[in-house]
Write a protein that holds these residues in place. Structure first.
Motif, PDB file in Angstrom:
ATOM      1  N   GLY A   1      39.653  47.225  44.508  1.00 27.93           N
ATOM      2  CA  GLY A   1      38.995  48.472  44.133  1.00 27.93           C
ATOM      3  C   GLY A   1      39.791  49.301  43.147  1.00 27.93           C
ATOM      4  N   ASP A   2      40.983  48.842  42.785  1.00 31.35           N
ATOM      5  CA  ASP A   2      41.811  49.593  41.849  1.00 31.35           C
ATOM      6  C   ASP A   2      41.347  49.449  40.408  1.00 31.35           C
ATOM      7  N   GLY A   3      40.576  48.401  40.127  1.00 36.65           N
ATOM      8  CA  GLY A   3      40.029  48.247  38.784  1.00 36.65           C
ATOM      9  C   GLY A   3      40.679  47.194  37.928  1.00 36.65           C
ATOM     10  N   TRP A   4      41.733  46.550  38.450  1.00 41.44           N
ATOM     11  CA  TRP A   4      42.465  45.584  37.629  1.00 41.44           C
ATOM     12  C   TRP A   4      42.341  44.158  38.164  1.00 41.44           C
ATOM     13  N   ASP A   5      41.409  43.925  39.079  1.00 39.36           N
ATOM     14  CA  ASP A   5      41.347  42.646  39.788  1.00 39.36           C
ATOM     15  C   ASP A   5      41.066  41.461  38.866  1.00 39.36           C
ATOM     16  N   ALA A   6      40.027  41.546  38.043  1.00 42.81           N
ATOM     17  CA  ALA A   6      39.714  40.424  37.158  1.00 42.81           C
ATOM     18  C   ALA A   6      40.842  40.167  36.178  1.00 42.81           C
ATOM     19  N   ALA A   7      41.502  41.234  35.730  1.00 42.43           N
ATOM     20  CA  ALA A   7      42.576  41.090  34.748  1.00 42.43           C
ATOM     21  C   ALA A   7      43.793  40.362  35.307  1.00 42.43           C
TER      22      ALA A   7
END
Length: 268
Positions: free
Chosen positions: A178-184
């Motif tokens: 949920g932090d926003g950097w998972d796919a990256a």
């Protein structure tokens, strides 16, 4: 009590009734001392002294200050064909031309498998995507932005949680913090090496990057064609429902590098 005024008017009768014969204690009975020191905490015209402001100056904001921005930058995966200023084409002339535009284009870098990469400064409820104006304000080159973003991603990923699911012989490892950097996270060599070590011993390592907030990896065992189909269906559904989709394709890790999934011919 009512008072009759000498001129016969009844003006003031309500005041006399409301206030009585004597003024309330809150009324001044002496003039204020104009030479007395001013109390800085006293209310003025119904207001109190405003608290000391700790707001960050514009010059120190990450949009203008490289020292601040350097610690905040992160890379984000974006779909193939994302529009912007290609990092590979940036030079001093291009940068100056972009800086003169009313709306500078975001910097777009090349990612694996034709995916795009942008660089973001996280904010409250939104991200500021790095553009040419930022480079001009910071006085740094693209390499500095790339290095800072990848360094911050690696530091975050080192402690970010993974979800490990096992069903019989099937296994999934996903990142959905949920932090926003998972796919990256797939951009990190350490992450790819870990997934190969965890999943590669039993078959091929499938990778799904359906949206910004999700990366999923699965072990495709020989002969388990159904798992590949289920994996593809899951990625398609997640991408279709996402606010920030990345890609609907299925990828795999070959020699710890991300490539597009080549099909089931090698699983039998």
């Amino acid at each position: 009590m009512e008072r009759d005024l000498p001129d016969g008017s009844d003006y003031g009768r309500d005041t006399a009734r409301d206030l009585g014969d004597e003024p309330p204690a809150s009324f001044r009975d002496t003039a204020p001392d104009v030479l007395a020191p001013i109390d800085p905490l006293s209310p003025v015209s119904g207001h109190v002294v405003a608290p000391e402001s700790h707001a960050q100056s514009i010059a120190e904001s990450p949009e203008h200050d490289w020292t601040t921005a350097e610690a905040l930058l992160f890379p984000l995966l974006r779909p193939t064909g994302t529009q912007g200023l290609a990092v590979a084409d940036i030079d001093a002339t291009v940068l100056a031309a972009e800086g003169s535009r009313n709306h500078s284009q975001p910097l777009v870098d090349e990612g694996p498998c034709d995916l795009s990469v942008v660089y973001a400064i996280p904010g409250l409820g939104f991200d500021a995507i790095v553009n040419a104006d930022h480079l001009l304000s910071w006085g740094v080159d693209v390499a500095a932005v790339q290095d800072a973003a990848m360094r911050n991603l690696a530091a975050w990923s080192a402690t970010a949680a993974w979800t490990d699911e096992v069903s019989g012989e099937r296994r999934l490892i996903s990142s959905d913090t949920g932090d926003g950097w998972d796919a990256a996270r797939i951009l990190l060599t350490d992450v790819r090496d870990r997934l190969v070590a965890e999943l590669g011993g039993t078959g091929r390592v499938l990778i799904g990057l359906p949206e910004r907030h999700l990366m999923v990896a699965g072990a495709l065992r020989p002969g388990d064609d159904e798992f590949a189909a289920l994996f593809a269906e899951f990625v398609l559904e997640q991408s279709g429902a996402a606010d920030e989709p990345v890609d609907r394709r299925i990828f795999e890790l070959v020699d710890a590098q991300l490539v597009e999934f080549s099909g089931l011919h090698a699983t039998a």
